[in-house]
Motif scaffolding. Structure first.
Motif, PDB file in Angstrom:
ATOM      1  N   ILE A  11       0.821  -1.209   0.000  1.00  0.00           N
ATOM      2  CA  ILE A  11       0.000   0.000   0.000  1.00  0.00           C
ATOM      3  C   ILE A  11       0.852   1.254   0.000  1.00  0.00           C
ATOM      4  CG2 ILE A  11      -1.880  -1.182   1.177  1.00  0.00           C
ATOM      5  CD1 ILE A  11      -1.031   0.142   3.752  1.00  0.00           C
ATOM      6  N   LEU A  12       2.188   1.097   0.295  1.00  0.00           N
ATOM      7  CA  LEU A  12       3.074   2.268   0.324  1.00  0.00           C
ATOM      8  C   LEU A  12       3.767   2.514  -1.011  1.00  0.00           C
ATOM      9  CD1 LEU A  12       4.787   1.863   3.796  1.00  0.00           C
ATOM     10  CD2 LEU A  12       2.927   3.405   3.186  1.00  0.00           C
ATOM     11  N   ILE A  13       3.595   1.614  -1.963  1.00  0.00           N
ATOM     12  CA  ILE A  13       4.316   1.745  -3.230  1.00  0.00           C
ATOM     13  C   ILE A  13       3.964   3.044  -3.944  1.00  0.00           C
ATOM     14  CG2 ILE A  13       4.571   0.756  -5.534  1.00  0.00           C
ATOM     15  CD1 ILE A  13       4.332  -1.991  -4.294  1.00  0.00           C
ATOM     16  N   ILE A  14       2.676   3.314  -4.054  1.00  0.00           N
ATOM     17  CA  ILE A  14       2.255   4.512  -4.798  1.00  0.00           C
ATOM     18  C   ILE A  14       2.673   5.799  -4.080  1.00  0.00           C
ATOM     19  CG2 ILE A  14       0.246   5.791  -5.645  1.00  0.00           C
ATOM     20  CD1 ILE A  14      -1.092   3.150  -6.223  1.00  0.00           C
TER      21      ILE A  14
ATOM     22  N   SER B  78       6.417   6.263  -4.470  1.00  0.00           N
ATOM     23  CA  SER B  78       6.759   6.603  -5.853  1.00  0.00           C
ATOM     24  C   SER B  78       6.511   8.080  -6.132  1.00  0.00           C
ATOM     25  CB  SER B  78       5.959   5.731  -6.818  1.00  0.00           C
ATOM     26  OG  SER B  78       6.234   4.360  -6.595  1.00  0.00           O
ATOM     27  N   VAL B  79       5.359   8.567  -5.647  1.00  0.00           N
ATOM     28  CA  VAL B  79       5.034   9.983  -5.845  1.00  0.00           C
ATOM     29  C   VAL B  79       6.026  10.878  -5.122  1.00  0.00           C
ATOM     30  CG1 VAL B  79       3.296  11.760  -5.439  1.00  0.00           C
ATOM     31  CG2 VAL B  79       2.578   9.476  -6.186  1.00  0.00           C
ATOM     32  N   LEU B  80       6.383  10.497  -3.889  1.00  0.00           N
ATOM     33  CA  LEU B  80       7.334  11.296  -3.119  1.00  0.00           C
ATOM     34  C   LEU B  80       8.692  11.321  -3.794  1.00  0.00           C
ATOM     35  CD1 LEU B  80       7.911  12.903  -0.559  1.00  0.00           C
ATOM     36  CD2 LEU B  80       8.450  10.757   0.607  1.00  0.00           C
ATOM     37  N   THR B  81       9.149  10.182  -4.279  1.00  0.00           N
ATOM     38  CA  THR B  81      10.438  10.120  -4.978  1.00  0.00           C
ATOM     39  C   THR B  81      10.436  11.007  -6.216  1.00  0.00           C
ATOM     40  OG1 THR B  81      10.736   7.841  -4.221  1.00  0.00           O
ATOM     41  CG2 THR B  81      12.077   8.561  -6.078  1.00  0.00           C
ATOM     42  N   LEU B  82       9.350  10.977  -6.951  1.00  0.00           N
ATOM     43  CA  LEU B  82       9.250  11.812  -8.143  1.00  0.00           C
ATOM     44  C   LEU B  82       9.321  13.290  -7.793  1.00  0.00           C
ATOM     45  CD1 LEU B  82       8.772  12.008 -11.186  1.00  0.00           C
ATOM     46  CD2 LEU B  82       6.320  11.912 -10.733  1.00  0.00           C
TER      47      LEU B  82
END
Length: 338
Positions: free
Chosen positions: A266-269, A272-276
């Motif tokens: 559930i933390l993948i999305i 991913s957004v934070l890394t971007l």
């Protein structure tokens, strides 16, 4: 013996002339649609059927045929060969659409027709139902409400079969209960429905009928899952599955051991957004830093160096050799960077 055969032949001929069964009169509102069932005998299954418009049989005109649909869409026709019933539908009724014939086409002979009349009015029909087509489920009950404005005797009939006139009765083995809960509403309840109960029925008041088509089918299966909420210290849960079909409800209890767990997926999305976002911010900072360094380099290259010459004149001295003056001149350079 010969006389008996002649009588039987005449009976068969007369029966052929009246081999179609349908309603006699239907009250309907102008602008609406009505579907009329026409029951025919089994020997006419593969014959062409059609609707003929006009009061006089000899002069009526074709409205629609099973082998020739009406391109205008005002008239529709379908043939149910399993029940030996063809149905005609008339759309956008006007007071000119009043006299019709259900007809079976006979090769090399006169066609067989049955007359019915439509009473098209602008107000409320004298006899009508909420829905002309209804659906019931096997093993359950269905209720039909027939609204009427007259005080004649009411009855519930199946096309080509018997009628129920009292408070209760049976049609082909299916119980039908009728009552007048409201003075102007004739209510019919059919119980213990079976697949073979599908077909055309009608409410009748005097010589006026209103056809109703009943479809009896399996009830859709629904599955409901509920999980009991438990404290964090609990280690068990109960799951209930309820399946309803054919009038039977089955409940299955399942006990399962489980423990609280966290699914990292559930933390993948969010990650991913934070890394971007971080990458974009670093890229913007890099661009801003690059532009700043470039501006400083350009300013340095364009710097101007100023040179100032100064002349120093010392005091006059007398040379021991005479009156000739000797002067010392010193040159100095001052550099200023911008």
């Amino acid at each position: 013996m010969a006389a008996h055969l002649i009588v039987l032949l005449l009976f068969s001929v007369l029966k052929g002339v009246h081999s179609i069964t349908t309603v006699s009169k239907v009250s309907v509102k102008a602008g609406k649609s009505i579907s009329i069932p026409c029951l025919y005998e089994s020997q006419y299954i593969n014959h062409v059927k059609y609707l003929c418009e006009g009061r006089i049989w000899e002069s009526c005109r074709y409205a629609v045929k099973t082998n020739k649909p009406d391109p205008s869409g005002k008239y529709l026709i379908s043939d149910d060969k399993k029940q030996n019933i063809f149905t005609v539908t008339i759309n956008k009724l006007t007071d000119k659409n009043t006299d019709y014939w259900c007809v079976v086409e006979i090769d090399n002979g006169p066609d067989h027709g049955k007359y019915f009349q439509l009473s098209v009015i602008s107000g409320t029909p004298s006899l009508y139902v909420d829905h002309q087509r209804i659906t019931g489920y096997i093993g359950e009950s269905i209720t039909i409400r027939c609204h009427h404005s007259n005080s004649g005797e009411m009855k519930w009939c199946r096309l080509g079969r018997n009628c129920v006139t009292g408070s209760s009765g049976s049609i082909d083995g299916t119980t039908a209960t009728v009552y007048m809960k409201n003075p102007n509403i004739f209510t019919v309840t059919m119980s213990g429905l079976r697949t073979k109960d599908s077909g055309w029925y009608w409410c009748a008041e005097g010589d006026i009928q209103i056809p109703v088509y009943l479809t009896v089918t399996e009830k859709p299966i629904t599955t409901t899952t509920t999980a009991a909420s438990t404290p964090t210290t609990a280690t068990g849960s109960s799951t209930t599955h309820t399946v309803a079909g054919s009038g039977t409800i089955t409940t299955v209890e399942e006990n399962k051991e489980h423990r609280a767990s966290f699914d990292p997926k559930i933390l993948i999305i969010p990650l991913s957004v934070l890394t971007l976002i971080v990458i974009v911010m670093l890229f913007i900072c890099f661009l801003m830093r690059h532009k700043q360094n470039k501006a400083e380099s350009s300013a340095t290259a364009m710097a101007v160096t100023k040179v100032t010459y100064s002349e120093i004149r010392p005091k006059k001295k007398h040379s021991p050799k005479g009156d000739r003056e000797a002067a010392e001149v010193t040159y100095s350079t001052l550099a200023e960077m911008f």
